[in-house]
Design a protein around this motif. Sequence first.
Motif, PDB file in Angstrom:
ATOM      1  N   VAL A  44       0.873  -1.280  -0.153  1.00 29.81           N
ATOM      2  CA  VAL A  44       0.053   0.243   0.110  1.00 29.81           C
ATOM      3  C   VAL A  44       0.880   1.250  -0.021  1.00 29.81           C
ATOM      4  CG1 VAL A  44      -1.874   1.033   1.333  1.00 29.81           C
ATOM      5  CG2 VAL A  44      -1.664  -1.210   1.511  1.00 29.81           C
ATOM      6  N   ASN A  45       0.524   2.012  -0.943  1.00 30.84           N
ATOM      7  CA  ASN A  45       1.219   3.434  -0.797  1.00 30.84           C
ATOM      8  C   ASN A  45       1.579   3.799   0.534  1.00 30.84           C
ATOM      9  OD1 ASN A  45       1.554   6.611  -1.391  1.00 30.84           O
ATOM     10  ND2 ASN A  45       2.170   5.653  -3.151  1.00 30.84           N
ATOM     11  N   ILE A  48      -0.717   6.693   1.703  1.00 30.53           N
ATOM     12  CA  ILE A  48      -2.163   6.490   2.191  1.00 30.53           C
ATOM     13  C   ILE A  48      -1.872   5.912   3.487  1.00 30.53           C
ATOM     14  CG2 ILE A  48      -3.959   4.835   1.582  1.00 30.53           C
ATOM     15  CD1 ILE A  48      -3.335   4.799  -1.184  1.00 30.53           C
ATOM     16  N   GLN A 228       3.352  -1.929  -5.916  1.00 29.03           N
ATOM     17  CA  GLN A 228       3.471  -0.332  -6.093  1.00 29.03           C
ATOM     18  C   GLN A 228       3.306   0.243  -7.318  1.00 29.03           C
ATOM     19  OE1 GLN A 228       3.856   2.046  -3.737  1.00 29.03           O
ATOM     20  NE2 GLN A 228       4.215   0.938  -1.800  1.00 29.03           N
ATOM     21  N   VAL A 231      -0.167   1.709  -9.189  1.00 28.75           N
ATOM     22  CA  VAL A 231      -0.752   3.256  -9.232  1.00 28.75           C
ATOM     23  C   VAL A 231      -0.171   3.871 -10.251  1.00 28.75           C
ATOM     24  CG1 VAL A 231      -0.739   5.228  -7.764  1.00 28.75           C
ATOM     25  CG2 VAL A 231      -1.310   3.014  -6.463  1.00 28.75           C
ATOM     26  N   SER A 259      -2.845  -3.050  -3.787  1.00 29.30           N
ATOM     27  CA  SER A 259      -3.226  -2.133  -5.088  1.00 29.30           C
ATOM     28  C   SER A 259      -4.664  -1.707  -5.073  1.00 29.30           C
ATOM     29  CB  SER A 259      -2.821  -2.966  -6.324  1.00 29.30           C
ATOM     30  OG  SER A 259      -3.158  -4.068  -6.214  1.00 29.30           O
ATOM     31  N   SER A 262      -4.797   1.216  -2.898  1.00 30.23           N
ATOM     32  CA  SER A 262      -4.091   2.500  -3.259  1.00 30.23           C
ATOM     33  C   SER A 262      -4.870   3.031  -4.560  1.00 30.23           C
ATOM     34  CB  SER A 262      -2.565   1.952  -3.398  1.00 30.23           C
ATOM     35  OG  SER A 262      -1.946   1.638  -2.621  1.00 30.23           O
ATOM     36  N   TYR A 265      -7.747   5.425  -4.109  1.00 32.18           N
ATOM     37  CA  TYR A 265      -7.409   6.968  -3.328  1.00 32.18           C
ATOM     38  C   TYR A 265      -6.302   7.674  -4.235  1.00 32.18           C
ATOM     39  CZ  TYR A 265      -5.766   9.762   0.358  1.00 32.18           C
ATOM     40  OH  TYR A 265      -5.369  10.886   0.949  1.00 32.18           O
ATOM     41  N   MET A 266      -5.339   6.916  -4.900  1.00 33.14           N
ATOM     42  CA  MET A 266      -4.421   7.876  -5.413  1.00 33.14           C
ATOM     43  C   MET A 266      -4.845   8.374  -6.966  1.00 33.14           C
ATOM     44  SD  MET A 266      -1.888   7.918  -3.367  1.00 33.14           S
ATOM     45  CE  MET A 266      -0.242   8.276  -4.459  1.00 33.14           C
TER      46      MET A 266
END
Length: 467
Positions: A44-45, A48, A228, A231, A259, A262, A265-266
């Motif tokens: 997860v980023n 976040i 990662q 995103v 993912s 993320s 949200y991203m």
Amino acid sequence: MPLDTLSDKLQMSLRRLTGRGKLNEKDIDDAMREIRVALLEADVNYRIVKKFIAEIKEEALGERVMKSLTPGDQVIKIVYEHLVALMGEAAVPINLKPGGTSVILMCGLQGSGKTTHAAKLSNYLRKNNNLRPLLIAADVYRPAAINQLVQLGKQLEVEVFQLGTIVKPQEIVKKGLQYAKENNLNLVIIDTAGRLQIDEALMQELVDIKEIAKPDEILLTIDAMTGQDAVNVAASFHQQLSVTGCLLTKLDSDTRGGSALSIRYMTQIPIKFIGVGEKLDQIEIFHPDRMAKRILGMGDVIGLIEKATENIDEDDAMKMAERLQKGIFTYNDFLDQIKMIKKMGSLKGLLGMIPGMGSQLKNLNVDEDQFKYIEVAISSMTKEERKNPNLIATSYSRKMRIAKGSGRPYQEINALTKRFEEMRKQMIALGGMSEDDMQRVARGGGIPMRAPKAKKGKGKNKGGFRF
Ligand SMILES: Nc1nc2c(ncn2[C@@H]2O[C@H](COP(=O)(O)OP(=O)(O)O)[C@@H](O)[C@H]2O)c(=O)[nH]1
Ligand SMILES: [Mg+2]
């Protein structure tokens, strides 16, 4: 099992909190640290993760948790709610053109699952939305790609439009759309080429196809194992094409699942579908709440916590706990407890939600009528008897009177009072337990047999019984 790593780790850190009577700031801090590591390890980023932890921690230290009887459960619920919010709250439906021909453009990196999911979707939308699909083979760079789509179409009995590998994809799409019109097909799904990496020429081709086909939905397939990088991939496709939805594939594989958390949200792209296997019916609508439950691996527990918080008045429950701590448990309390359980739905349903109980319950016959009989029996007791169970415990004549009054056999009333006495001892022992005692019991030790702490200055209990 998908999402194993993340879900195992989160469960471990949260399980330590469940069933705990009280939490202090250090407990919360420890749990937050573990959740943080679990999320980072699941790809997860980090931005976040940082925001997520800050938000959960603030809420976990708030009144809702600290004043609760079940603070650990409340923290789990908070984590769950924030996971759901992170993934977009509710399912976002696919864009279709009602009354017209709906066009879906598939895009994504090579191997992400475009071709497979073009086929899955054609079948899914034919079944669920009553559409007549056409698949267009616009990946002309590998003959095998066209073949693959043709094969999948055959399996599903969905028509595939293809012009081999020589005609340009833009041209194929134009002709394919024409073909759909002439043949009264009202769902067109365009399978396109992917590259191993984002590529200018490929993007231009997709932009051209978008211009020509004016798709209602541009679905980006993302392999959930990408980690990662998912995103970044999503962001570049989005920038060029204004993607309208994401299809997260291979969630059945050994993915770390970050993912899923993320992307929405991203990039703000809603996840609309998930692919959960190679079979052609293994596609599902993406529901953020279900995914959050899956990540936490605690679907049933969450349901239980939600049900409990919906229906149980914390004040009532708190009063009950205080009474137990004072060593009081009367027939009135018993009646209150039955009412609480009833409010939460059926006993069997309730037990079924406890992890691990489900399968065992099949053979267990819970007699819901028992509650009715108990209520009838208690209503046949005098006010004094209800407040002071000792009056009944050893009195044949009182039990006989209650039996007659409630229309139940003497043996049943006798058994009820015996069970009640046992329960009373246990309840009071539990109610008077210290934190240390609780943990000893949780580790499998017995309930310590000693008198509960007497409250100073309160004098005698009115009515209730004290050991
Ligand atoms: N296990 C699993 N495999 C998948 C899924 N979706 C696609 N695949 C496999 O991934 C490989 C690449 O898929 P494909 O549709 O050809 O990707 P494309 O290059 O984007 O068209 C194929 O072997 C598929 O069977 C999925 O949801 N689960
Ligand atoms: Mg393909």
